[in-house]
Design a protein around this motif. Structure first.
Motif, mmCIF file in Angstrom:
data_model
loop_
_atom_site.group_PDB
_atom_site.id
_atom_site.type_symbol
_atom_site.label_atom_id
_atom_site.label_comp_id
_atom_site.label_asym_id
_atom_site.label_seq_id
_atom_site.Cartn_x
_atom_site.Cartn_y
_atom_site.Cartn_z
ATOM 1 N N ASN A 1 0.573 -1.275 -0.058
ATOM 2 C CA ASN A 1 0.056 0.044 0.272
ATOM 3 C C ASN A 1 0.673 1.535 -0.125
ATOM 4 O O ASN A 1 0.505 2.095 -0.892
ATOM 5 C CB ASN A 1 -1.155 -0.135 1.418
ATOM 6 C CG ASN A 1 -2.241 -0.376 1.152
ATOM 7 O OD1 ASN A 1 -2.816 -0.534 0.243
ATOM 8 N ND2 ASN A 1 -2.433 -1.482 1.776
ATOM 9 N N MET A 2 2.326 1.516 0.888
ATOM 10 C CA MET A 2 2.523 2.769 0.991
ATOM 11 C C MET A 2 2.966 2.498 -0.467
ATOM 12 O O MET A 2 3.200 3.594 -0.579
ATOM 13 C CB MET A 2 3.577 1.708 2.010
ATOM 14 C CG MET A 2 4.318 2.813 2.493
ATOM 15 S SD MET A 2 2.912 4.379 3.733
ATOM 16 C CE MET A 2 4.748 5.224 3.777
ATOM 17 N N LEU A 3 3.842 1.724 -0.907
ATOM 18 C CA LEU A 3 4.915 1.597 -2.132
ATOM 19 C C LEU A 3 3.782 2.160 -2.843
ATOM 20 O O LEU A 3 4.047 3.769 -3.889
ATOM 21 C CB LEU A 3 5.538 0.813 -2.756
ATOM 22 C CG LEU A 3 6.269 0.618 -4.203
ATOM 23 C CD1 LEU A 3 7.273 1.043 -3.845
ATOM 24 C CD2 LEU A 3 6.319 -0.976 -4.569
ATOM 25 N N HIS A 4 2.280 1.554 -3.402
ATOM 26 C CA HIS A 4 1.908 2.431 -3.968
ATOM 27 C C HIS A 4 1.213 4.084 -4.064
ATOM 28 O O HIS A 4 0.808 4.947 -5.423
ATOM 29 C CB HIS A 4 0.384 1.986 -4.378
ATOM 30 C CG HIS A 4 0.418 0.600 -4.837
ATOM 31 N ND1 HIS A 4 0.327 0.195 -6.316
ATOM 32 C CD2 HIS A 4 0.039 -0.441 -4.309
ATOM 33 C CE1 HIS A 4 1.323 -0.801 -6.746
ATOM 34 N NE2 HIS A 4 0.677 -1.484 -5.996
ATOM 35 N N GLU B 1 7.444 13.969 -20.547
ATOM 36 C CA GLU B 1 8.562 14.514 -20.972
ATOM 37 C C GLU B 1 8.279 15.335 -20.054
ATOM 38 O O GLU B 1 10.090 15.713 -19.286
ATOM 39 C CB GLU B 1 8.963 14.498 -21.947
ATOM 40 C CG GLU B 1 9.252 13.293 -22.752
ATOM 41 C CD GLU B 1 9.332 13.875 -24.070
ATOM 42 O OE1 GLU B 1 9.354 14.575 -25.131
ATOM 43 O OE2 GLU B 1 9.955 12.576 -24.934
ATOM 44 N N ARG B 2 7.670 16.369 -19.434
ATOM 45 C CA ARG B 2 7.339 17.596 -19.121
ATOM 46 C C ARG B 2 7.611 17.541 -17.574
ATOM 47 O O ARG B 2 8.149 18.213 -16.555
ATOM 48 C CB ARG B 2 6.347 18.797 -19.744
ATOM 49 C CG ARG B 2 6.922 19.366 -20.418
ATOM 50 C CD ARG B 2 5.241 19.916 -20.419
ATOM 51 N NE ARG B 2 5.003 20.900 -22.210
ATOM 52 C CZ ARG B 2 4.162 21.524 -22.997
ATOM 53 N NH1 ARG B 2 3.850 22.691 -21.701
ATOM 54 N NH2 ARG B 2 4.397 21.802 -24.215
ATOM 55 N N MET B 3 6.996 16.913 -17.069
ATOM 56 C CA MET B 3 6.914 16.325 -15.788
ATOM 57 C C MET B 3 7.848 15.727 -15.431
ATOM 58 O O MET B 3 8.117 14.926 -14.233
ATOM 59 C CB MET B 3 5.623 14.672 -15.714
ATOM 60 C CG MET B 3 4.431 15.586 -15.885
ATOM 61 S SD MET B 3 3.096 14.386 -16.454
ATOM 62 C CE MET B 3 2.894 13.511 -14.300
ATOM 63 N N SER C 1 7.803 9.678 -15.296
ATOM 64 C CA SER C 1 7.809 9.416 -16.571
ATOM 65 C C SER C 1 8.253 7.539 -16.147
ATOM 66 O O SER C 1 7.540 7.167 -17.057
ATOM 67 C CB SER C 1 8.424 9.792 -17.759
ATOM 68 O OG SER C 1 9.313 9.949 -17.228
ATOM 69 N N GLY C 2 8.435 7.232 -15.221
ATOM 70 C CA GLY C 2 8.775 6.044 -14.975
ATOM 71 C C GLY C 2 7.633 5.328 -14.605
ATOM 72 O O GLY C 2 7.683 4.433 -14.019
ATOM 73 N N ILE C 3 6.881 5.828 -13.927
ATOM 74 C CA ILE C 3 5.487 5.463 -12.750
ATOM 75 C C ILE C 3 4.475 4.820 -13.730
ATOM 76 O O ILE C 3 4.243 5.142 -15.211
ATOM 77 C CB ILE C 3 5.343 6.703 -12.508
ATOM 78 C CG1 ILE C 3 5.702 6.569 -11.195
ATOM 79 C CG2 ILE C 3 3.355 5.714 -11.381
ATOM 80 C CD1 ILE C 3 5.363 7.951 -10.016
ATOM 81 N N ILE D 1 -0.828 1.829 -10.876
ATOM 82 C CA ILE D 1 -1.711 2.703 -9.686
ATOM 83 C C ILE D 1 -3.624 3.434 -9.741
ATOM 84 O O ILE D 1 -3.913 2.615 -8.789
ATOM 85 C CB ILE D 1 -1.213 4.501 -9.953
ATOM 86 C CG1 ILE D 1 0.506 4.219 -9.838
ATOM 87 C CG2 ILE D 1 -1.393 4.839 -8.464
ATOM 88 C CD1 ILE D 1 0.791 4.997 -9.757
ATOM 89 N N GLU D 2 -3.496 2.907 -11.229
ATOM 90 C CA GLU D 2 -4.904 3.209 -11.595
ATOM 91 C C GLU D 2 -5.816 2.208 -10.635
ATOM 92 O O GLU D 2 -7.105 2.695 -10.357
ATOM 93 C CB GLU D 2 -5.087 3.654 -12.860
ATOM 94 C CG GLU D 2 -6.680 4.376 -13.361
ATOM 95 C CD GLU D 2 -7.451 2.418 -13.312
ATOM 96 O OE1 GLU D 2 -9.333 3.150 -12.753
ATOM 97 O OE2 GLU D 2 -7.077 1.717 -13.971
#
Ligand code: SF4
Length: 873
Positions: A426-429, A470-472, A477-479, A484-485
Motif C-alpha cells: 500500500n505504501m509503495l503505491h 517528458e515535461r513531468m 515518467s517511469g511510473i 496505480i489506477e
C-alpha cells in the motif's frame, strides 16, 4: 452497399393504414439492413413518424427472425424427410407434432407468467390508489381545525406511517399497505435457479431519458399481435404466423394484442429507491456496491437475500410484462419493494427491446456493469446527429488545478497519519501516487507562470501524452499509471482518503460548513483516477490540453484529456453488433459520419437512406439570398460580423422579410457575439424599434432557466391577433443562436415558425488550438490512408471536417420548422456561400432540388410574397 430488399410486402403492425410511401421505404430499408448485417445511416426529418417506423421495422424483423429460428428447429428435427418410407414419414410427423407442442407450451407458459405478473401489478396499483384516496379523504383539514391536539403534532415522533423518506411525486407505500401487498408479493412457486434464457434483441438508444420516454408511447401504438393457437393447423404453416402479421388462418377470429418484452435501463441515480442512502452518500454507485454483501454483511433492504431470488425473478417478469419508462420502473420498484436498478439488469437477457441512454451503450465499463452483450444484436441509435460530439465528450476527462492540489494534500495527510499501519505494498503505491501528483502539479504551475500576461490565444496549449510525461520529469515518467489506477480501484482507497480528510475538516468547521462537507461531491481522487486512466491510452489519438481559465488575477490551470478520434469508443459496438442503425432528422453530411465513425468498416457493409419529407413539395420554400437590397454580395464572414454597415443592411433585410412573413419568424445567428453586436447597433439606429412595428421582438435568453418564459411569451404573441393600430402582419420575431439553447429539440410547428432565417455560416474559431489539433489529426489520417481516395472536387479531410461541423449545426436549426405533414414554412439562407456546391451538398436531402438562389433582393421579396399568397395568408 446495395440492399436487395428482402422485406415482407407489408408492415401490418404499423398503426396507420396505409403508411406514407416514405415510411414504407424507410421500413424496408431498415429491415433489409438488419437482415444483411449492415451499418446504416438513416435521415428522416421530424414529423415523418421516424421513431414509429424504426420500431415497426426492427420489431417486424425480430419477429421474423424468431419465426425462422423455430422453423430451423423444426427442420432439424425433421431431418431428411425425402423418403418413400411411409412408416418413417409417420414417425417424423409425430416427432414434428411433439416438438411443435413443446415449443408452443413453452411460449404459452411464458406468456402466462407475464400475464400473472401484469395482474399482480395491476392489483397492487389499485390497492395503492385506493389507499391514497382513502388517506386523502380521512386527512382532516388542518386549516379549519383549531384544536390544541393538532398544535401538539409537531412534538409527536415520526412514525412508520408517515411518508418520511418519500419525496414529492414518488409513490409512498405505508406499512399497512405493504403488509397487504406482501401477501400478493409472495414469490411464485418457481425454480430459484431457473435457466436464464436469452433472446435476440433490439437495443434502442437515444441521448436522454426524456427522448427515450417518447419511444414507449410509439411502441404501444404498434399493432403487435401474438401467434394464434395452432391447434388443428399445419405446424409449419402455423409457426409462420408472426407478431404483427396476419393470422395464418385468414378465417380465424381477431388475434389478441401482445406486449413486446421491453426494459428501460437507467443509472442508479435514476433508479435507486434507497432514499436513506441517497440522502447521505456522495457516491451512490460506490455506496450501493457496499450494500451488496452476501452472508452476514450489509445488504440493501431492496435486494432479496442471497439464495431467495424468487422475488427478484417475479419482479423481472413484472418489468417485462408491460413496457415501462424510467419513472414507471422506479415506481414499480417502490411498490414491489425491490430494487428497480438490479431488476432492470435482470430483465435484459429476456427482453426483446432494451431502451437506454447513449452513455450506457457507448461506454464499455457501463455495458460491462449492466451485463450488456452486443454480440449479434441489433443497435438502433436515434437522434444520432449528436453521436460524434457525444463520443468525443465521453472520452474527455477534466482535471482542475484545485482538485489536483487537494488530492495531493489529502494523500500526504493520509500517509503521515497511517504510515505505521499501511502494508509495504500500500505504501509503495501511495508514494508513487504522490510522486505523480507532485510532478503534475509542478508542471501545471510552471506552465501557468509562463502564460500569465500572455494574449488570450496563447493561454491554451495542446500536447501529446508523451510530451506531458517528458515535461513531468524522469521520476514521474517511469511510473506505471495503469498499475496505480488499478490499485486505486481495487483498494477503494480514494473514498477512505476523502472520508478521513472530511472528518478532519469537519472537526474544525462550523455547522454550516459541516453540512456542506456531508453533501460533498465526488472524492477528488476519483477525478484523478479517471485522468490517469485516460493518460494510459497510449494511442496517437489522445491529447492533453492545458488552459488558463478565470478572471485576471484569479486564473487557474485546467487540464483536459480528449480523444481526437470518436471512432475507437464506437468500434466495439460496430464490430460486435449484428447491425447498427444511426437515425436522425438531419444526418447530413452523411459522408462525415462515415469518415469519422466507419473508416474501418468495409464499404460493402455501409448503407444510407435519406427520405424526403412527408409534406407536399410546395409546403417548403428554400431561398438562398446572395445579394442584399443595395446589390452587394451577402457574406457574413467574421470581419463583417462587427461591421456597422453590413449589420445595418442585415437589419434592413430582416425588416423587409418581417413585413412579408406571417406569424412566427425565427432568425438564427452564427454566434452570440454577432447577435449581441447586431442588437447593440440596431438599438442605437432605431432598427429594433422598427422591427417592433412589424412583430413583437424576442431574444434567446442567456440563462437556460429563462428559456421557457421567453418561449411562452413568444407563443402568446403569435396567438394574439393584431389590433388595427398594431403591426401590419402581427406575430413575433425571435432572434436565436445556432447550436445554442433554441436550435435543438424544440418544436416550432405551424404558426410558431412560418419562416426560419439563417444568417451566415457558424464556422468554429480556427484560433482554437483544440480544433486545429483535430484538423491536423484528420489530415494525417487521410494522408496515411492515401489522398487519392479523395473524390473529385472534394476538399482535404481537415477542411471537410471544418465545414461539416458548421453544417451539422446549421442543419439542426433548419430542422426547427416543418414538424408535420400539414406544416408549411420558408427557409431563407442569408449568405452567398450557401449557393456553393460544397455547402449545398451538405444541406439535408429533404430540402431537395427546389432550392432557389435569388438573383437580387427584389426577387427574394417577390418569391417570398408569392409563397405566402399561395398559402392564402
Ligand atoms: S441495491 Fe438498488 S435500491 Fe439498494 S442501494 Fe443499490 S441501487 Fe439503491
Amino acid at each position: 452497399m446495395s440492399l436487395e430488399l428482402l422485406t415482407p410486402s407489408e408492415f401490418p403492425a404499423f398503426p396507420y393504414d396505409p403508411p406514407y410511401a416514405i415510411q414504407v421505404d424507410l421500413m424496408r430499408h431498415l429491415y433489409a439492413s438488419i437482415e444483411q448485417k449492415a451499418v446504416t445511416i438513416i435521415e428522416s426529418p421530424t414529423g415523418t413518424g421516424k421513431t414509429l417506423s424504426l420500431l415497426c421495422a426492427a420489431l417486424t424483423w425480430l419477429t421474423d427472425e424468431k419465426d425462422r429460428a423455430k422453423k430451423g428447429k423444426m427442420k432439424a428435427v425433421a431431418g431428411d424427410s425425402d423418403s418413400n418410407d411411409a412408416a418413417k414419414d409417420w414417425v417424423i410427423q409425430q416427432t414434428l407434432e411433439r416438438v411443435r407442442r413443446e415449443l408452443e407450451a413453452d411460449e404459452e407458459a411464458y406468456e402466462e407468467r407475464l400475464a400473472q405478473a401484469r395482474k399482480r401489478e395491476e392489483t397492487i396499483r389499485r390497492m395503492a390508489r385506493a389507499r391514497v384516496h382513502k388517506k386523502q379523504k380521512t386527512v382532516p383539514d388542518k386549516s379549519k381545525d383549531t384544536s390544541t391536539d393538532d398544535d401538539d403534532d409537531q412534538f409527536l415522533p415520526e412514525t412508520d406511517d408517515q411518508p418520511s423518506s418519500s419525496t414529492e411525486g414518488e409513490v409512498y407505500i405505508s406499512p399497512a399497505l405493504r403488509a397487504l401487498m406482501a401477501k400478493l408479493e409472495k414469490p411464485s412457486d418457481r425454480q430459484e435457479n431457473e435457466e436464464e434464457t436469452t433472446c435476440t434483441k433490439i437495443f434502442y438508444a437515444s441521448r436522454t431519458h426524456s427522448q427515450l420516454a417518447q419511444v414507449l408511447p410509439e411502441l404501444n401504438r404498434l399493432k403487435l399481435r401474438r401467434p394464434v393457437s395452432v391447434t388443428n393447423h399445419h405446424p409449419e404453416h402455423c409457426l409462420s404466423v408472426q407478431l404483427g402479421k396476419r393470422s395464418c388462418n385468414e378465417d380465424s377470429e381477431e388475434v389478441p394484442l401482445v406486449n413486446i418484452r421491453a426494459v428501460s435501463l437507467g443509472s442508479r441515480k435514476q433508479l435507486c429507491i434507497n432514499d436513506e442512502l441517497r440522502k447521505k452518500t456522495r457516491d451512490l454507485d460506490e455506496a450501493c456496491r457496499e450494500l451488496l454483501g452476501e452472508k452476514g454483511e450489509k445488504r440493501c433492504q431492496y435486494l432479496p437475500p442471497i439464495g431467495e431470488e424468487a422475488r427478484m425473478l417475479d419482479f423481472r417478469d413484472q418489468i417485462l410484462a408491460s413496457p415501462k419508462d424510467i419513472e414507471e420502473l422506479a415506481d414499480a420498484g417502490r411498490m414491489a419493494h425491490i430494487c428497480p436498478y438490479f431488476g432492470s439488469r435482470r430483465a435484459i437477457p429476456q427482453a426483446e427491446l432494451v431502451t437506454l441512454p447513449y452513455n450506457l451503450l457507448l461506454q464499455k465499463n457501463a455495458r460491462e456493469a449492466l451485463g450488456i452483450i452486443l454480440k449479434d444484436q441489433v443497435v438502433v441509435i436515434d437522434e444520432a446527429h449528436n453521436l460524434i460530439p457525444i463520443l468525443l465528450s465521453l472520452s474527455t476527462t477534466q482535471l482542475s488545478f484545485s482538485v489536483l492540489s487537494t488530492s495531493l494534500q489529502q494523500v500526504c495527510t493520509y500517509i503521515s497519519k497511517f504510515r505505521t499501519r499501511l502494508s509495504p505494498a500500500n505504501m509503495l503505491h501511495l508514494k508513487r501516487l504522490v510522486v505523480f501528483l507532485d510532478a503534475l502539479k509542478k508542471c501545471a504551475l510552471e506552465w501557468k507562470d509562463s502564460k500569465i500576461g500572455k494574449p488570450p490565444n496563447e493561454k491554451t496549449e495542446v500536447m501529446t501524452v508523451i510530451e506531458l510525461t517528458e515535461r513531468m520529469g524522469r521520476k514521474a515518467s517511469g511510473i506505471n499509471l495503469l498499475e496505480i489506477e488499478r490499485y486505486l480501484k481495487s483498494s477503494k482507497v480514494a473514498r477512505k482518503i476523502a472520508g478521513y480528510s472530511d472528518k478532519q475538516t469537519e472537526k474544525n468547521a462550523d455547522p454550516a460548513a459541516q453540512r456542506q462537507i456531508r453533501k460533498g461531491i465526488i472524492p477528488p481522487l476519483h477525478t484523478i483516477e479517471d485522468f490517469m486512466l485516460s493518460l494510459t491510452n497510449t494511442n496517437d489519438d489522445g491529447r492533453v490540453t492545458f488552459s488558463l481559465i478565470g478572471s485576471p488575477g484569479k486564473e487557474e490551470v485546467e487540464l483536459k484529456y480528449q480523444l481526437l478520434n470518436p471512432s475507437p469508443n464506437f468500434m466495439e459496438v460496430v464490430d460486435e453488433a449484428r447491425a447498427v442503425i444511426l437515425a436522425g432528422g438531419t444526418m447530413s453530411p452523411i459522408s462525415d459520419v462515415i469518415n469519422q465513425l466507419f473508416a474501418h468498416v468495409p464499404s460493402e457493409r455501409i448503407t444510407s437512406f435519406s427520405c424526403g419529407h412527408i409534406i407536399p413539395e410546395d409546403n417548403l420554400q428554400t431561398l438562398v439570398v446572395s445579394k442584399g437590397p443595395r446589390g452587394g454580395e451577402l457574406e457574413f464572414k467574421a470581419e463583417k460580423q462587427k461591421d456597422p454597415i453590413a449589420i445595418a443592411e442585415l437589419g434592413q433585410i430582416l425588416l423587409n422579410l418581417a413585413s412579408i412573413v406571417p406569424s412566427g419568424m425565427i432568425v438564427f445567428f452564427p454566434s452570440y457575439n454577432f447577435l449581441n453586436a447586431a442588437k447593440a447597433i440596431w438599438l442605437k439606429s432605431g432598427m429594433l424599434e422598427k422591427f417592433g412595428t412589424k412583430k413583437k421582438v424576442f431574444f434567446e435568453p442567456e440563462e437556460t432557466v429563462d428559456v421557457d418564459k421567453v418561449l411562452r411569451e413568444y407563443a402568446l404573441a403569435i396567438q394574439t391577433l393584431p389590433t388595427p393600430t398594431s403591426a401590419k402582419k402581427g406575430g413575433a420575431l425571435l432572434f436565436a443562436v445556432i447550436g445554442a439553447k433554441l436550435s435543438e429539440g424544440l418544436n416550432f410547428a405551424d404558426d410558431l415558425a412560418r419562416s426560419v432565417i439563417i444568417v451566415g455560416l457558424p464556422f468554429a474559431n480556427l484560433g482554437s488550438p483544440e480544433l486545429r489539433e483535430r484538423m491536423k489529426y484528420v489530415k494525417r489520417l487521410e494522408e496515411k490512408r492515401g489522398i487519392e481516395k479523395r473524390e473529385k472536387g472534394q476538399k482535404d479531410a481537415a477542411t471537410e471536417l471544418y465545414e461539416n461541423m458548421c453544417m451539422n449545426a446549421v442543419n439542426q436549426s433548419i430542422g426547427r420548422a416543418i414538424r408535420h405533414r400539414g406544416d408549411w414554412a420558408s427557409l431563407v439562407l442569408l449568405d452567398r456561400r450557401y449557393a456553393t456546391s460544397s455547402i449545398r451538398s451538405k444541406l439535408p436531402k429533404w430540402i431537395g432540388s427546389k432550392m432557389l438562389v435569388t438573383e437580387g433582393f427584389g426577387q427574394t421579396v417577390k418569391e417570398l410574397g408569392s409563397f405566402y399568397r399561395n398559402k392564402r395568408v
